[in-house]
Design a protein around this motif. Structure first.
Motif, short mmCIF file in Angstrom:
data_model
loop_
_atom_site.label_atom_id
_atom_site.label_comp_id
_atom_site.label_asym_id
_atom_site.label_seq_id
_atom_site.Cartn_x
_atom_site.Cartn_y
_atom_site.Cartn_z
N THR A 92 0.79 -1.23 0.00
CA THR A 92 0.00 0.00 0.00
C THR A 92 0.82 1.29 0.00
OG1 THR A 92 -1.79 -1.19 1.11
CG2 THR A 92 -1.87 1.22 1.19
N ALA A 93 1.84 1.38 0.82
CA ALA A 93 2.61 2.63 0.91
C ALA A 93 3.39 2.85 -0.38
CB ALA A 93 3.56 2.58 2.09
N VAL A 94 3.14 4.00 -1.03
CA VAL A 94 3.79 4.24 -2.33
C VAL A 94 5.27 4.57 -2.17
CG1 VAL A 94 3.35 6.74 -2.45
CG2 VAL A 94 3.46 5.38 -4.56
N VAL A 240 -3.55 13.67 10.31
CA VAL A 240 -3.11 12.29 10.12
C VAL A 240 -2.00 12.23 9.08
CG1 VAL A 240 -5.38 11.33 10.70
CG2 VAL A 240 -4.83 11.84 8.30
N GLY A 241 -1.31 11.13 9.04
CA GLY A 241 -0.33 10.88 7.99
C GLY A 241 -1.02 10.14 6.86
N THR A 242 -0.25 9.58 5.96
CA THR A 242 -0.81 8.84 4.84
C THR A 242 0.25 7.93 4.24
OG1 THR A 242 -1.85 9.03 2.63
CG2 THR A 242 -0.32 10.78 3.28
N ASP A 243 -0.24 6.91 3.59
CA ASP A 243 0.65 5.96 2.91
C ASP A 243 0.66 6.17 1.41
OD1 ASP A 243 -0.48 4.67 5.52
OD2 ASP A 243 1.44 3.69 5.10
N CYS A 252 -5.00 7.41 1.20
CA CYS A 252 -4.98 6.07 1.77
C CYS A 252 -4.18 6.12 3.06
CB CYS A 252 -4.35 5.07 0.80
SG CYS A 252 -4.50 3.36 1.35
N ASN A 253 -4.77 5.66 4.13
CA ASN A 253 -4.12 5.68 5.44
C ASN A 253 -4.66 4.53 6.28
OD1 ASN A 253 -2.17 7.08 7.12
ND2 ASN A 253 -3.89 7.69 8.40
N PHE A 327 -5.78 -0.76 5.72
CA PHE A 327 -5.88 0.64 5.31
C PHE A 327 -7.28 0.93 4.80
CE2 PHE A 327 -1.44 1.64 5.68
CZ PHE A 327 -0.79 0.43 5.47
N ASP A 328 -7.63 2.22 4.72
CA ASP A 328 -8.85 2.60 4.02
C ASP A 328 -8.55 3.86 3.20
OD1 ASP A 328 -10.51 3.83 7.07
OD2 ASP A 328 -9.00 4.81 5.81
N VAL A 329 -9.56 4.33 2.50
CA VAL A 329 -9.36 5.48 1.60
C VAL A 329 -10.33 6.59 1.98
CG1 VAL A 329 -9.49 6.32 -0.80
CG2 VAL A 329 -8.57 4.03 -0.31
#
Ligand SMILES: CSC[C@H]1O[C@H](OP(=O)(O)O)[C@H](O)[C@@H]1O
Length: 350
Positions: A92-94, A240-243, A252-253, A327-329
């Motif tokens: 998931t994490a780009v 929040v952060g994000t992936d 997406c986090n 994760f969710d979006v």
């Protein structure tokens, strides 16, 4: 620098220059255990089993993993195989793809004999850059907290955050936490509602550990409490952060972020997402195209922690099977703004 014991970073090259030194985050907050990754397989295990985690940290660890693979075998075949192997550790994490591509682009044109050293140097540079990016994210977000403080000079600013997007998830400072650390250090009274973040509890275990060590007032809450706190006017902003943020701004986090965004939207609470450019994915048009990691149900059905007699024990929380999307979006329409190294942006990717 955020308190990190004898080191100033969450990851660094080993003293002999041939490996990577990371914190085994599975032991936190009970034990600060540094481990040395000495080959690509060790780096892959550390990512896959979440010894280390967080989008920038996953990318940095994979970069060193690719360098270690090239130190063993610098051939084209090895480069392709190692990149593919590390790429498939977590979907998931780009930053994982970004970091591997950066190293591959650097070493590909080089003669095999020069590849390992160049790969390690690129991994070092990725870490150096991440520190600067996160510090700049902190500066960008600091102004938001200064503005909130100016509006509420008589009380602490209450920020809710989800999962861990702190210095443990990056090389230093964090993304979501960077503005919090800078505001606290500047003397702005900040209090953080820390979502426990089931099932791996990155909030209760990791964010709380970070904030406690830095002296930032905080309160751990159940993941499902945030909506009530927002309804009661006890949250001034969510950060929040994000992936991965896609071309249209979808975020997406960690699982549960979307529900916080819905509650924030319903209560007119600003919802901010902090990210460096390395987490922006222009190649993916929208959040529905992001691969969502499914992790083992045992992460949900079992709990591990100190037994009180010096041992770590595991207990079962249910006898039933469990689904565990990690994760969710959050659709871009629910994001107030993106806190980036370039400033606070209403839209991203333009
Ligand atoms: C700054 S990236 C932090 C991001 O990564 C976490 O996921 P995981 O702990 O599974 O690696 C979570 O989504 C955080 O917001």
């Amino acid at each position: 620098m955020i308190l990190q014991g004898e080191y100033t970073r969450s990851i660094m090259r080993t003293q002999d220059g041939k490996g990577a030194r990371i914190l085994d985050q599975r032991q936190l907050p009970w034990e600060v255990r540094w481990v040395e990754l000495r080959d690509m397989e060790a780096a892959a295990i550390a990512i896959r089993e979440m010894w280390t985690r967080g989008a920038p940290m996953v990318g940095a660890t994979a970069a060193y993993g690719l360098a270690m693979a090239l130190a063993e075998d610098p051939s084209d075949e090895s480069l392709l195989a190692a990149r593919d192997y590390l790429f498939h550790t977590r979907p998931t994490a780009v930053n994982l793809r970004w970091a591997l591509d950066e190293v591959a682009k650097t070493v590909g044109p080089l003669p095999p004999a020069e590849r390992a050293q160049a790969a390690f140097a690129r991994a070092d540079a990725i870490c150096d850059e991440d520190v600067e990016l996160c510090r700049a994210i902190g500066e960008s977000g600091l102004q938001l907290l200064r503005d909130l403080h100016a509006r509420h000079p008589d009380r602490p600013i209450n920020i809710l955050t989800h999962c861990n997007a702190g210095w443990l998830a990056t090389v230093d400072y964090g993304t979501a936490t960077a503005p919090i650390y800078l505001a606290h250090d500047e003397g702005i009274p900040v209090h953080v509602w820390v979502d426990e973040t089931r099932p791996r509890n990155q909030g209760a275990l990791l964010t709380a550990f970070e904030l406690r060590n830095h002296g930032v007032p905080h309160t751990v809450i159940a993941d499902n409490a945030g909506g009530l706190l927002m309804m009661q006017g006890k949250v001034d902003a969510v950060i929040v952060g994000t992936d991965r943020v896609t071309a249209n701004g979808d975020v997406c986090n960690k699982i549960g972020t979307y529900l916080k965004a819905l509650a924030a939207h319903d209560n007119d609470v600003p919802f901010y997402v902090a990210l460096p450019y390395t987490t922006f994915d222009a190649d993916t048009p929208s959040g529905d195209a992001i691969p969502i990691e499914e992790r083992a149900g045992e992460e949900l059905t079992q709990a591990t922690g100190p037994a009180g007699d010096g041992t770590i024990t595991t207990i079962r929380l249910t006898q039933s099977p469990a689904a565990n999307p990690a994760f969710d979006v959050t659709p871009a329409r629910l994001v107030t703004a993106y806190i980036t190294e370039k400033g606070v942006l209403d839209r991203i990717g333009d």
